[in-house]
Write an enzyme that holds these catalytic residues in place. Structure first.
Site, short mmCIF file in Angstrom:
data_model
loop_
_atom_site.label_atom_id
_atom_site.label_comp_id
_atom_site.label_asym_id
_atom_site.label_seq_id
_atom_site.Cartn_x
_atom_site.Cartn_y
_atom_site.Cartn_z
N GLU A 1 -4.75 2.47 -4.26
CA GLU A 1 -3.29 2.55 -4.25
C GLU A 1 -2.67 1.28 -3.67
O GLU A 1 -1.52 1.29 -3.21
CB GLU A 1 -2.82 3.77 -3.44
CG GLU A 1 -3.14 3.70 -1.95
CD GLU A 1 -4.52 4.26 -1.63
OE1 GLU A 1 -4.78 4.58 -0.47
OE2 GLU A 1 -5.35 4.38 -2.57
N ASP B 1 0.86 -1.19 0.00
CA ASP B 1 0.00 0.00 0.00
C ASP B 1 0.90 1.25 0.00
O ASP B 1 1.86 1.33 0.77
CB ASP B 1 -0.92 0.01 1.22
CG ASP B 1 -1.89 1.17 1.20
OD1 ASP B 1 -2.94 1.03 0.52
OD2 ASP B 1 -1.61 2.21 1.83
N ASN C 1 -2.61 13.43 -4.64
CA ASN C 1 -3.78 13.94 -5.35
C ASN C 1 -4.12 15.36 -4.89
O ASN C 1 -4.44 16.23 -5.70
CB ASN C 1 -4.99 13.03 -5.13
CG ASN C 1 -4.83 11.71 -5.86
OD1 ASN C 1 -4.14 11.64 -6.88
ND2 ASN C 1 -5.44 10.65 -5.34
N ASP D 1 -1.93 9.54 -10.43
CA ASP D 1 -1.91 8.40 -11.36
C ASP D 1 -0.48 8.10 -11.80
O ASP D 1 -0.09 6.93 -11.96
CB ASP D 1 -2.77 8.72 -12.59
CG ASP D 1 -4.25 8.77 -12.25
OD1 ASP D 1 -4.63 8.28 -11.17
OD2 ASP D 1 -5.02 9.31 -13.07
#
Length: 584
Positions: free
Chosen positions: A494, A451, A459, A468
């Site tokens: 993610e 993770d 973001n 991304d």
């Protein structure tokens, strides 16, 4: 010749009398029509005059005058007909019609004038007087009498013309029959004396030719008559037979080639992977074109070069890989021949060997070029020209087969791979874990859950495109470090998962730490802007020490949660005797 001329003259005379018959009928019809129209005009003038004297309306007076003028025109037309030479009796009858019409017109004109001068009763009495009635009925009777006379005369002329036409028609037919009889007699003489006997001598030749015995020797008597023409025709027939045999041989060869091409198409349609196409094409190309060598080129992923996937014969002019723009066939989108005579520019990927020729046929389907079919021949050969049509036919079907398989591969990847990272998706992970549970193997397997730490900040701070980009970079690092021994998946968001087959706890721990360290130390810039250090938390579980396969996912996920709660950027392992071990 004379009989033919007489027969033609008779037909011409018969036609002349038939024309006279039609002219008589046409003239009678015109005369009858003019006289009857005069009678109808007289009736209309009477009706308009009576309506005018009774109503006094001006429109009836105008109609009377217009009709009267038309009647005058009819009378002038009738006088013209009379002057053309009617029989005396018909001319007298026609004059009677004119006289009656003039009397009737005079009465009606006087009545109209009296009414205009105020003598209304006198005008009405005149229009219904016995004199008016007598003039009107006299006109109708005169017209009827004239029509009867014309009809009687016309009937006689038609009968006479018809009789003459029939007579001359019979004479013409008789002459024609006599001409045919003479012709048959001459034909019989020619057939018996000039044709039959030579044909009997030639029958053996014809029969042998009919049995396709083209080695037979033909008669060559040098005659310049019908028999000579027959000999010449038989010679042509023999030559045509030889040519037909040659064409039949070519047709059979062409059919065999088409059958082989059809078999090739069937094999191409049965291929399920792009790699299966190359050996099929090489096998059939060597059978179809034994005098040619070549390659099957496929466009690389970057669409910058073509790579040979299979070869046949011993091609020497072109290498097995070249840039796409070095081929004029690829540039032009159509077949390009680089011949030894240098009639066109040579492809840049060909070696300098002027006497040899090469053909490059692009493989295009759905507006996209997927490869090229390449053939070359030895010096001075003609096999390439003969095979070009077949090669282009094969290229069309081969291009479609390659495009279909590539499309199938792309669709399959879309079904099992994540479009952002290119890794296998959650569905593939579930299937691989299900297969693992069903396998009856004792080899240890490790599952690694990864993770990205604090992913939301990328973001929020740099935008979702930057997030991304971070995710795709992390996926690339995981793939590179895991190597061929690991199967990388995007679990969701993610989070990633990697399956390591035949890896015990120590090996899995080493791989996990290598992945964590590689991500932490990798410089990641987006559009020239550093994004800072990216770290991951890793949870690892294994089937070692008889740990159940069915709980592998739950145990790896629990280890990941432990790693995140332990401060992140760590690896936590979950297996017997080593639970909750942390490496920093």
């Amino acid at each position: 010749m004379g009989l033919t001329l007489l027969s033609g003259g008779s037909f011409i005379i018969a036609t002349h009398y038939a024309d006279r018959e039609r002219d008589a009928l046409d003239t009678a019809w015109k005369i009858d029509e003019s006289v009857e129209m005069l009678a109808r005009a007289a009736e209309l003038t009477t009706e308009d005059a009576r309506l005018f004297v009774f109503t006094g309306e001006q429109r009836y007076l105008e109609a009377f005058r217009a009709t009267l003028a038309e009647e005058r025109e009819r009378e002038r037309a009738i006088r013209v007909l009379r002057e053309k030479g009617l029989p005396e009796e018909e001319a007298a009858a026609l004059r009677a019609v004119e006289t009656k019409a003039e009397i009737l017109d005079a009465i009606e004109e006087q009545a109209v004038a009296d009414f205009a001068n105020g003598a209304e009763d006198q005008a009405k009495a005149a229009l219904f007087s016995p004199e008016h009635e007598e003039a009107q009925f006299g006109l109708l009777n005169s017209v009827s009498h004239f029509v009867d006379l014309v009809a009687l005369r016309t009937r006689g002329e038609v009968e006479r013309a018809s009789a003459q036409a029939g007579l001359w028609g019979t004479i013409a037919k008789s002459m024609l029959a006599l001409t045919a009889l003479v012709f048959l007699c001459v034909l019989y003489f020619v057939l018996t004396r000039r044709v039959t006997r030579p044909l009997l001598r030639m029958s053996d030749v014809v029969q042998r030719l009919a049995r396709q015995d083209y080695d037979v020797q033909l008669l060559s008597d040098g005659r310049r008559d019908e028999i000579g023409d027959m000999n010449e025709a038989i010679q042509i027939f023999r030559d045509n037979g030889l040519e037909r045999e040659r064409l039949d041989a070519e047709r059979r060869k062409d059919q065999r080639t088409k059958d082989q091409i059809l078999q090739l198409m069937h094999r191409l349609q049965a291929c399920r992977q792009e790699g299966e196409l190359a050996p099929v094409v090489a096998l059939f190309a060597s059978q179809l074109f034994p005098d040619l060598s070549g390659h099957l080129f496929i466009m690389n992923t970057g669409r910058t070069a073509l790579v040979a996937k299979s070869s046949w014969g011993t091609p020497t002019l072109s290498g097995e890989e070249f840039a796409a723009l070095e081929c004029w066939g690829i540039r032009r989108g159509r077949a390009h021949l680089s011949d030894g005579a240098n009639n066109d520019v040579r492809c840049l990927h060909l070696r300098e060997q002027e006497a040899s020729s090469a053909l490059c046929v692009p493989l295009s389907a759905r507006g996209d070029t997927v490869g090229a079919l390449y053939f070359e021949e030895a010096e001075g050969g003609t096999a390439l020209d003969n095979a070009r049509t077949y090669v282009e036919l094969i290229a069309e079907n081969l291009a479609l087969a390659i495009a279909n398989l590539q499309l199938r591969d792309r669709l399959a990847n879309l079904a099992v791979r994540d479009p952002l990272t290119g890794l296998l998706n959650r569905r593939s992970l579930d299937e691989n874990l299900a297969d693992l549970v069903q396998e009856d193997r004792d080899d240890p397997t490790a599952l690694m859950m990864i993770d990205i730490d604090h992913f939301k900040r990328f973001n929020d701070q740099f935008g979702h495109d930057a997030g991304d980009f971070v995710m795709s970079q992390v996926a690339a690092i995981i793939t590179n470090v895991a190597g061929h021994g690991g199967i990388a998946h995007r679990y969701g968001g993610e989070e990633f998962a990697v399956i390591f087959r035949e890896h015990d706890g120590a090996a899995a721990l080493q791989k996990a730490e290598a992945i964590r360290h590689a991500i932490e130390t990798a410089p990641i810039d987006y559009q020239g802007q550093p994004l800072g250090t990216v770290t991951v938390s890793v949870g690892v579980a294994t089937t070692e020490d008889n740990r159940p396969k069915a709980t592998l996912m739950q145990r790896a996920d629990a280890a990941l949660l432990q790693a995140k709660s332990s401060g992140r950027n760590v690896v936590v392992c979950d297996w017997s005797g080593r639970a909750n071990r942390r490496l920093a």
